[in-house]
Design an enzyme around this catalytic site. Sequence first.
Site, mmCIF file in Angstrom:
data_model
loop_
_atom_site.group_PDB
_atom_site.id
_atom_site.type_symbol
_atom_site.label_atom_id
_atom_site.label_comp_id
_atom_site.label_asym_id
_atom_site.label_seq_id
_atom_site.Cartn_x
_atom_site.Cartn_y
_atom_site.Cartn_z
ATOM 1 N N THR A 30 -8.665 5.654 12.530
ATOM 2 C CA THR A 30 -8.319 5.037 11.249
ATOM 3 C C THR A 30 -9.592 4.665 10.503
ATOM 4 O OG1 THR A 30 -7.126 3.234 10.140
ATOM 5 C CG2 THR A 30 -8.117 2.724 12.270
ATOM 6 N N LYS A 90 -2.021 0.082 -3.593
ATOM 7 C CA LYS A 90 -2.790 -0.458 -2.465
ATOM 8 C C LYS A 90 -4.288 -0.191 -2.622
ATOM 9 C CE LYS A 90 -2.276 3.468 0.735
ATOM 10 N NZ LYS A 90 -3.701 3.765 0.888
ATOM 11 N N ASP A 91 -4.667 0.734 -3.517
ATOM 12 C CA ASP A 91 -6.080 1.029 -3.754
ATOM 13 C C ASP A 91 -6.676 0.200 -4.880
ATOM 14 O OD1 ASP A 91 -6.126 2.970 -1.775
ATOM 15 O OD2 ASP A 91 -5.634 4.598 -3.146
ATOM 16 N N SER A 123 -6.377 14.323 -5.063
ATOM 17 C CA SER A 123 -5.772 14.586 -3.759
ATOM 18 C C SER A 123 -4.322 15.006 -3.941
ATOM 19 C CB SER A 123 -5.843 13.329 -2.881
ATOM 20 O OG SER A 123 -4.920 12.355 -3.345
ATOM 21 N N ARG A 143 -5.898 -1.846 9.580
ATOM 22 C CA ARG A 143 -5.229 -1.201 10.714
ATOM 23 C C ARG A 143 -6.050 -1.333 11.988
ATOM 24 N NH1 ARG A 143 -3.718 3.851 6.842
ATOM 25 N NH2 ARG A 143 -1.594 3.208 6.236
ATOM 26 N N ARG A 161 -11.846 9.271 8.292
ATOM 27 C CA ARG A 161 -11.760 9.370 6.844
ATOM 28 C C ARG A 161 -11.065 10.652 6.406
ATOM 29 N NH1 ARG A 161 -15.026 7.490 3.111
ATOM 30 N NH2 ARG A 161 -13.393 8.345 1.786
ATOM 31 N N GLY A 162 -10.587 10.667 5.154
ATOM 32 C CA GLY A 162 -10.005 11.871 4.572
ATOM 33 C C GLY A 162 -8.631 11.610 3.995
ATOM 34 N N VAL A 201 -4.491 12.623 3.392
ATOM 35 C CA VAL A 201 -3.427 12.749 4.394
ATOM 36 C C VAL A 201 -3.543 14.057 5.161
ATOM 37 C CG1 VAL A 201 -0.936 13.001 4.702
ATOM 38 C CG2 VAL A 201 -1.824 11.241 3.158
ATOM 39 N N LEU A 218 -9.912 -1.074 7.830
ATOM 40 C CA LEU A 218 -10.262 -2.285 8.567
ATOM 41 C C LEU A 218 -9.004 -3.044 8.975
ATOM 42 C CD1 LEU A 218 -13.270 -3.654 6.469
ATOM 43 C CD2 LEU A 218 -13.363 -2.652 8.753
#
Length: 235
Positions: free
Chosen positions: A129, A85-86, A13, A134, A151-152, A154, A132
């Site tokens: 979003t 965060k992933d 990405s 958020r 999903r997707g 940015v 979960l």
Amino acid sequence: MQASPIRIGTRGSPLALAQAHEVQRRLAQAHERPQGDFEIVVIRTSGDRIQDRPLAEVGGKGLFTKEIEEALIGGSIDLAVHSMKDMPTVLPDGLGLVAILPREDVRDAFVSLAWPSLSAMPAGTRVGTSSLRRAAQVRRLRPDLEVIGFRGNVETRLAKLADGVADATYLACAGLRRLGKADRITAPVEPDEMLPAVAQGAIGIEIRTRDEATAALVAPLDHAPSAIVVEAERA
């Protein structure tokens, strides 16, 4: 004979590539070597392939790291760059996190083309979003709004917003800043209103735990204050 380049594994990405290029630049600068000595290897993950349903239904955050970690274990890359965060809290045997770059803004960004904040949105309007975390916090703050799947990457989510799929969404401030899209932030959201993800805004480097040469190579990139906070949050 020229030494083989150090191979940096990453998702493909735009944000993941921006983060990998940042690591590439920092390594070249720290060791006074050409950037070409550090090769970026793009690896497509399950999280990138699965776009038709929430990740929580098919395995969660580990889907963004599984194939990259398999390449690391198999020796086809030397280090992996991740959005912290992933990262799952438990890593595969033989792998370890050895460096955290200076952390960016930890906050979520409220993004809307029509409304200045969540509180200003009329009842029944839609917040998109895929998170979960958020979604739960939006429902707590505004149970009168509709939360829809979104999903997707940015760019995809910004495009969906422009197409009217939702009236607002949330993205990480850090990701938008790294992509040069800080102007798309309608309003940063303070953590006491919406708690960010664990380690949001931090970039981590993962290697094979027995690879002492790569550990030494990466060591200058570790930012101790960021690493301490990230370790505490992940604990």
